[in-house]
Design a protein around this motif. Sequence first.
Motif, PDB file in Angstrom:
ATOM      1  N   GLU A   1      46.681  47.433  34.404  1.00  0.00           N
ATOM      2  CA  GLU A   1      47.602  46.864  33.421  1.00  0.00           C
ATOM      3  C   GLU A   1      48.924  46.495  34.097  1.00  0.00           C
ATOM      4  O   GLU A   1      49.524  45.451  33.790  1.00  0.00           O
ATOM      5  N   LYS A   2      49.369  47.326  35.008  1.00  0.00           N
ATOM      6  CA  LYS A   2      50.596  47.017  35.749  1.00  0.00           C
ATOM      7  C   LYS A   2      50.411  45.735  36.556  1.00  0.00           C
ATOM      8  O   LYS A   2      51.313  44.870  36.601  1.00  0.00           O
ATOM      9  N   SER A   3      49.257  45.589  37.186  1.00  0.00           N
ATOM     10  CA  SER A   3      48.971  44.387  37.950  1.00  0.00           C
ATOM     11  C   SER A   3      49.008  43.152  37.064  1.00  0.00           C
ATOM     12  O   SER A   3      49.588  42.111  37.418  1.00  0.00           O
ATOM     13  N   SER A   4      48.421  43.259  35.886  1.00  0.00           N
ATOM     14  CA  SER A   4      48.391  42.144  34.943  1.00  0.00           C
ATOM     15  C   SER A   4      49.810  41.743  34.533  1.00  0.00           C
ATOM     16  O   SER A   4      50.152  40.550  34.490  1.00  0.00           O
ATOM     17  N   LEU A   5      50.641  42.737  34.230  1.00  0.00           N
ATOM     18  CA  LEU A   5      52.013  42.453  33.814  1.00  0.00           C
ATOM     19  C   LEU A   5      52.820  41.839  34.965  1.00  0.00           C
ATOM     20  O   LEU A   5      53.598  40.897  34.757  1.00  0.00           O
TER      21      LEU A   5
ATOM     22  N   GLN B   1      52.782  39.707  44.984  1.00  0.00           N
ATOM     23  CA  GLN B   1      52.461  40.724  45.985  1.00  0.00           C
ATOM     24  C   GLN B   1      52.368  42.108  45.347  1.00  0.00           C
ATOM     25  O   GLN B   1      51.435  42.880  45.634  1.00  0.00           O
ATOM     26  N   GLU B   2      53.299  42.407  44.459  1.00  0.00           N
ATOM     27  CA  GLU B   2      53.270  43.695  43.763  1.00  0.00           C
ATOM     28  C   GLU B   2      52.033  43.808  42.879  1.00  0.00           C
ATOM     29  O   GLU B   2      51.420  44.879  42.759  1.00  0.00           O
ATOM     30  N   ALA B   3      51.641  42.670  42.273  1.00  0.00           N
ATOM     31  CA  ALA B   3      50.446  42.657  41.428  1.00  0.00           C
ATOM     32  C   ALA B   3      49.199  42.948  42.255  1.00  0.00           C
ATOM     33  O   ALA B   3      48.299  43.690  41.835  1.00  0.00           O
ATOM     34  N   LEU B   4      49.146  42.346  43.453  1.00  0.00           N
ATOM     35  CA  LEU B   4      48.014  42.582  44.359  1.00  0.00           C
ATOM     36  C   LEU B   4      47.930  44.060  44.734  1.00  0.00           C
ATOM     37  O   LEU B   4      46.850  44.668  44.715  1.00  0.00           O
ATOM     38  N   GLU B   5      49.055  44.653  45.049  1.00  0.00           N
ATOM     39  CA  GLU B   5      49.075  46.068  45.441  1.00  0.00           C
ATOM     40  C   GLU B   5      48.639  46.977  44.294  1.00  0.00           C
ATOM     41  O   GLU B   5      47.905  47.952  44.509  1.00  0.00           O
TER      42      GLU B   5
ATOM     43  N   LYS C   1      42.922  41.311  41.244  1.00  0.00           N
ATOM     44  CA  LYS C   1      43.124  41.177  42.692  1.00  0.00           C
ATOM     45  C   LYS C   1      42.825  39.742  43.129  1.00  0.00           C
ATOM     46  O   LYS C   1      43.570  39.149  43.931  1.00  0.00           O
ATOM     47  N   GLY C   2      41.732  39.217  42.582  1.00  0.00           N
ATOM     48  CA  GLY C   2      41.366  37.845  42.938  1.00  0.00           C
ATOM     49  C   GLY C   2      42.421  36.840  42.530  1.00  0.00           C
ATOM     50  O   GLY C   2      42.787  35.945  43.313  1.00  0.00           O
ATOM     51  N   VAL C   3      42.925  36.948  41.310  1.00  0.00           N
ATOM     52  CA  VAL C   3      43.957  36.023  40.833  1.00  0.00           C
ATOM     53  C   VAL C   3      45.215  36.147  41.695  1.00  0.00           C
ATOM     54  O   VAL C   3      45.836  35.135  42.077  1.00  0.00           O
ATOM     55  N   ALA C   4      45.620  37.373  42.005  1.00  0.00           N
ATOM     56  CA  ALA C   4      46.810  37.586  42.830  1.00  0.00           C
ATOM     57  C   ALA C   4      46.632  36.961  44.205  1.00  0.00           C
ATOM     58  O   ALA C   4      47.557  36.318  44.747  1.00  0.00           O
ATOM     59  N   GLN C   5      45.453  37.127  44.805  1.00  0.00           N
ATOM     60  CA  GLN C   5      45.205  36.556  46.133  1.00  0.00           C
ATOM     61  C   GLN C   5      45.266  35.033  46.094  1.00  0.00           C
ATOM     62  O   GLN C   5      45.840  34.393  46.998  1.00  0.00           O
TER      63      GLN C   5
END
Length: 557
Positions: free
Chosen positions: A486-490, A498-502, A521-525
């Motif tokens: 959820e944190k990644s999504s936000l 980069q923070e979303a990927l992590e 992860k895929g979207v962030a990359q």
Amino acid sequence: MKFFCQFGGLLSAILLSSTLATAQPAPVKNAAKAVFTLTTFKADGSLLSSSHGVFIDANGTAISDWSSFDGASSAVVVDATGKKMNVTCIVGANEIYDVAKFIVDGKTASAPVATSGLAEGSTAYLLGYAVKKAEITEAHIDKVEQFMDKYSYYIIKQEMPGNTQSCPLVNAAGQVIGFLQHSQYTTDNHATDALYVAEMTTSGLSANDPVLRRTGIPTAIPDDEQQAKLALMIAGQGADSLKASKVINLFMQKFPDLPDAYYLLAQNAMIGNDFDTASKQMETAIKKATAKDDAHFTYAKLIYQKEVYKSDIPYPAWSLDKAYEEAQKAYEAEPLPFYQHLQAQILYTKKEYQQAYDLFMALTKTNLRNPELFYEAAQSKKMLNAPQTEILTLLDSAMSVLPQPLTTEAAPYLIARARQLEEMGEYRKAIADYNRYDTLMVGRHNAEFFYQREQCEVKGKLFQQALNDINQATRMAPQEPLYHAEKSSLLLRLNMKQEALEAAETSLSLDPEYSEAYLLKGVAQIQLGNKKEGLLNLEKAQQLGNEQAPALIEKYK
């Protein structure tokens, strides 16, 4: 002449011995009949400790040291006639003074307790234990100290006979002033005022005394009925089932016509899935109970609990209809609103939502009126697919009857209204209720709360508050992959790629099969320019059944 002198010396010794024997007051000799030996045992039956004590009334009330009971599972006494009796319960104890008051199962010879202490320089009598003839030793009181403003603590410097630990000291009238305690640090002997021990009493909360909890021997049942019921309830909540069963038996002996012990036995049987025994115990309780309404109500609750929490275990004699019938009998015996409240809850559980709603609302017009009734009425309306505004109105009513200022009692109703407002799209109002809940429950909520509020804040576009809350959720539950996802999504929403990927990678480290984390992860990359790796992770999400993945793969290809 030599023979005469020897004979004369022997005669003098005999006369002196006779004088010492008869010099002791008759009450002192009589008090010696109240001395006993105390033996305590561990749970495995092995010996724990041996000591002495004295009976202070004819009904088996005794005083002795506490240390013998510390860690004991059972105990017996042997009186001056050789009769063995079991220790049934402890009335009170004090670890500092090493004293205890307890009761045995029999009639006993006794020595009265002195109501006033001895002065320094006085003579007391130490009563040793013996089945035939007790050894009585004169004891000089060297010093007296006062404690608690009214009790005496005696110090005796002379050497005392062996094997007299906790043997009583009496005055010339045969009244017990204390019992012998050997000092751990000096050659002195001590005695704590017997009156202090004799005046110990028990209350409903005595079983929670940290000292008494260290023995397997149950605490005595108080004489007061309400205090006795409290003691029984506390025993039923304890982890020591053997000790609890002893308390139940003591309660039954003291209050044979009260049904409360049967209630507890029935509850324990129900917990153990022995519904037949539970049913029989409740039938006995109903027969014995003077207040039939309370007995029927308790039976109704028991059946209801079984049908709600153990419905997968069949017991044909019990059903929600049977629970309703018992609640109805309670109401017929005494028309109290909370008996109808249980009926309404049973109707709700039976999915008879309209009847349940009608009864909940009828009860709001009685002296039972409380927020729970409006909340339950709201849940009934929800199950009836009523308009959202009607449900909200009922939750508003629940809040309106709460005392002001709000306390933690309001917490569940604030959360319920917050979720309802969120469901209605009133995100800012919902967040206001979440915030009020946060204020009331500060320091007592869990990660789930911060996650729920974050979800609402995202919908209300309060992204900074949302980020604060999801960070708090991950701090409180760092092993929960959902919160990191959820944190990644936000963070993606906030263009913090980069923070979303992590955050997505942290989620996957906790659950390597979490499709949502692969998707994020895929979207962030991809957004970071690594399209090849990003598409591979989107495909992995698709393989794991993620429904959003196909559309994103199509979009980014």
